[in-house]
Design a protein around this motif. Structure first.
Motif, PDB file in Angstrom:
ATOM      1  N   ARG A 172     -15.440 -36.618  -8.067  1.00  9.90           N
ATOM      2  CA  ARG A 172     -14.934 -35.255  -8.119  1.00  9.90           C
ATOM      3  C   ARG A 172     -16.012 -34.383  -8.754  1.00  9.90           C
ATOM      4  O   ARG A 172     -16.656 -34.793  -9.725  1.00  9.90           O
ATOM      5  CB  ARG A 172     -13.625 -35.177  -8.913  1.00  9.90           C
ATOM      6  N   PHE A 219     -17.258 -30.749 -10.458  1.00  8.82           N
ATOM      7  CA  PHE A 219     -16.782 -29.599 -11.216  1.00  8.82           C
ATOM      8  C   PHE A 219     -17.942 -28.654 -11.518  1.00  8.82           C
ATOM      9  O   PHE A 219     -18.979 -29.068 -12.034  1.00  8.82           O
ATOM     10  CB  PHE A 219     -16.122 -30.042 -12.522  1.00  8.82           C
ATOM     11  N   TYR A 251     -23.273 -28.729 -11.330  1.00  6.38           N
ATOM     12  CA  TYR A 251     -22.078 -29.322 -10.744  1.00  6.38           C
ATOM     13  C   TYR A 251     -21.991 -30.777 -11.207  1.00  6.38           C
ATOM     14  O   TYR A 251     -22.753 -31.631 -10.727  1.00  6.38           O
ATOM     15  CB  TYR A 251     -22.143 -29.234  -9.220  1.00  6.38           C
ATOM     16  N   SER A 273     -14.129 -40.666  -9.877  1.00  9.96           N
ATOM     17  CA  SER A 273     -12.675 -40.448  -9.804  1.00  9.96           C
ATOM     18  C   SER A 273     -11.895 -41.507 -10.574  1.00  9.96           C
ATOM     19  O   SER A 273     -10.838 -41.215 -11.144  1.00  9.96           O
ATOM     20  CB  SER A 273     -12.215 -40.440  -8.341  1.00  9.96           C
ATOM     21  N   TYR A 319     -11.853 -36.822 -18.232  1.00 13.05           N
ATOM     22  CA  TYR A 319     -12.861 -37.806 -17.813  1.00 13.05           C
ATOM     23  C   TYR A 319     -13.175 -38.709 -18.997  1.00 13.05           C
ATOM     24  O   TYR A 319     -13.565 -38.251 -20.069  1.00 13.05           O
ATOM     25  CB  TYR A 319     -14.106 -37.066 -17.346  1.00 13.05           C
ATOM     26  N   LEU A 322     -10.784 -31.698 -18.289  1.00 16.96           N
ATOM     27  CA  LEU A 322     -11.102 -31.105 -16.994  1.00 16.96           C
ATOM     28  C   LEU A 322     -10.104 -30.035 -16.584  1.00 16.96           C
ATOM     29  O   LEU A 322     -10.268 -29.419 -15.533  1.00 16.96           O
ATOM     30  CB  LEU A 322     -11.133 -32.196 -15.914  1.00 16.96           C
ATOM     31  N   LEU A 360      -8.616 -26.795 -15.810  1.00 18.26           N
ATOM     32  CA  LEU A 360      -9.340 -25.551 -15.576  1.00 18.26           C
ATOM     33  C   LEU A 360      -8.707 -24.358 -16.272  1.00 18.26           C
ATOM     34  O   LEU A 360      -9.361 -23.340 -16.488  1.00 18.26           O
ATOM     35  CB  LEU A 360      -9.439 -25.277 -14.068  1.00 18.26           C
ATOM     36  N   PHE A 385     -15.875 -24.868 -17.352  1.00 17.70           N
ATOM     37  CA  PHE A 385     -15.621 -25.230 -15.964  1.00 17.70           C
ATOM     38  C   PHE A 385     -14.968 -24.051 -15.258  1.00 17.70           C
ATOM     39  O   PHE A 385     -13.982 -23.496 -15.736  1.00 17.70           O
ATOM     40  CB  PHE A 385     -14.704 -26.451 -15.865  1.00 17.70           C
ATOM     41  N   GLU A 397     -14.433 -24.091 -11.548  1.00 15.80           N
ATOM     42  CA  GLU A 397     -13.633 -24.537 -10.411  1.00 15.80           C
ATOM     43  C   GLU A 397     -14.058 -25.942 -10.026  1.00 15.80           C
ATOM     44  O   GLU A 397     -15.117 -26.431 -10.417  1.00 15.80           O
ATOM     45  CB  GLU A 397     -13.820 -23.599  -9.215  1.00 15.80           C
ATOM     46  N   GLU A 398     -13.193 -26.601  -9.250  1.00 15.44           N
ATOM     47  CA  GLU A 398     -13.556 -27.891  -8.674  1.00 15.44           C
ATOM     48  C   GLU A 398     -14.132 -27.637  -7.286  1.00 15.44           C
ATOM     49  O   GLU A 398     -13.554 -26.900  -6.487  1.00 15.44           O
ATOM     50  CB  GLU A 398     -12.341 -28.814  -8.591  1.00 15.44           C
ATOM     51  N   THR A 399     -15.273 -28.257  -7.004  1.00 15.63           N
ATOM     52  CA  THR A 399     -15.969 -28.004  -5.742  1.00 15.63           C
ATOM     53  C   THR A 399     -16.171 -29.300  -4.950  1.00 15.63           C
ATOM     54  O   THR A 399     -17.122 -29.404  -4.171  1.00 15.63           O
ATOM     55  CB  THR A 399     -17.327 -27.326  -6.006  1.00 15.63           C
ATOM     56  N   THR A 400     -15.294 -30.253  -5.135  1.00 17.62           N
ATOM     57  CA  THR A 400     -15.432 -31.547  -4.466  1.00 17.62           C
ATOM     58  C   THR A 400     -15.495 -31.398  -2.954  1.00 17.62           C
ATOM     59  O   THR A 400     -16.371 -31.968  -2.294  1.00 17.62           O
ATOM     60  CB  THR A 400     -14.261 -32.468  -4.850  1.00 17.62           C
TER      61      THR A 400
END
Length: 244
Positions: free
Chosen positions: A11, A13, A23, A28, A147, A160, A162, A169, A171-174
């Motif tokens: 994942r 972030f 990033y 995971s 994590y 983690l 948000l 952090f 956003e999550e950009t996975t």
């Protein structure tokens, strides 16, 4: 290895740094549901009269124990869990002053009894009233994603969530990284950093991008976007890799 292979079972972030963004690439399997004791005081059964036994998590940056796996948390272990109020009742202030305890803003409810070995019996009802008032907020420890990694032989947790975390952090950009197509790849002779040219279908204006992939720190490998590298590439130590 392509970017798509790197991010498999990971994942990503987006984190704000002093200079720009990077990033973080997190495994995971190491992201767990945890309890975050966010600005609360916990009092176990039988410990109310002994303030030095109270568990105080009033730190912005989490300390040891402030984040714990959800399976290790038992709500029934605690008689009180509450968010300390920044103010004190006038009656409690007066009683604390008689005991020589400071009551100004530098010693708020989160720490105001920390120096006492035992709360005098005559003060106990006032303390209970203060806690009762704080309990009206209904605050309970929150379930978050964290994590888990090792630091100096101990398990440590990076929050983690948000909405409420001590890290920057955004956003999550996975999904974005999972969909990138690797066009070219390069590696340093030290084999702790790579350079990738990718096609990013999520970016309609600038789909061609370059990313540094740093994996010197096994706990926190990361991507960092760089610019205007193509003309400088022949003057660097990067060596081209074959992309399958």
């Amino acid at each position: 290895m392509t970017i798509n292979e790197i991010v498999t079972s990971k994942r990503i972030f987006k984190e704000l740094t002093e200079k720009d963004y990077r990033y973080l690439i997190l495994d995971s399997n190491k992201i767990k549901k945890c309890i975050h004791f966010d600005y609360v005081i916990l009092i176990k059964h039988g410990d109310l009269q002994y303030p030095k036994k109270w568990i105080r998590y009033v730190n912005f940056k989490p300390v040891k124990g402030q984040v714990t796996p959800i399976e290790d948390y038992n709500r029934d272990d605690y008689e009180y869990i509450f968010m300390p109020d920044p103010g004190l009742s006038d009656e409690l202030k007066s009683e604390l002053e008689l005991l020589g305890q400071p009551t100004d803003d530098s010693n708020r409810f989160g720490n105001f009894l920390a120096q006492l070995d035992i709360i005098p019996d005559q003060l106990l009802p006032l303390v209970k009233e203060e806690i009762k008032f704080c309990l009206k907020s209904g605050v309970e420890p929150r379930v978050i994603d964290a994590y888990e990694y090792e630091e100096k032989g101990e398990k440590t947790y990076l929050i983690l969530d948000l909405e409420d975390n001590p890290h920057d952090f955004e956003e999550e950009t996975t999904a974005e990284f999972q969909n990138m197509e690797t066009v070219e790849a390069y590696e340093l002779p030290t084999k702790d950093m790579r350079l990738y040219k990718v096609n990013d279908p999520s970016s309609s204006y600038h789909p061609e991008k370059w990313f540094i992939y740093s994996y010197a720190d096994a706990n926190f490998p990361y991507f960092e976007e760089i610019y205007e590298i193509e003309n400088l590439l022949p003057y660097t130590a990067f060596k081209e890799l074959q992309v399958k």
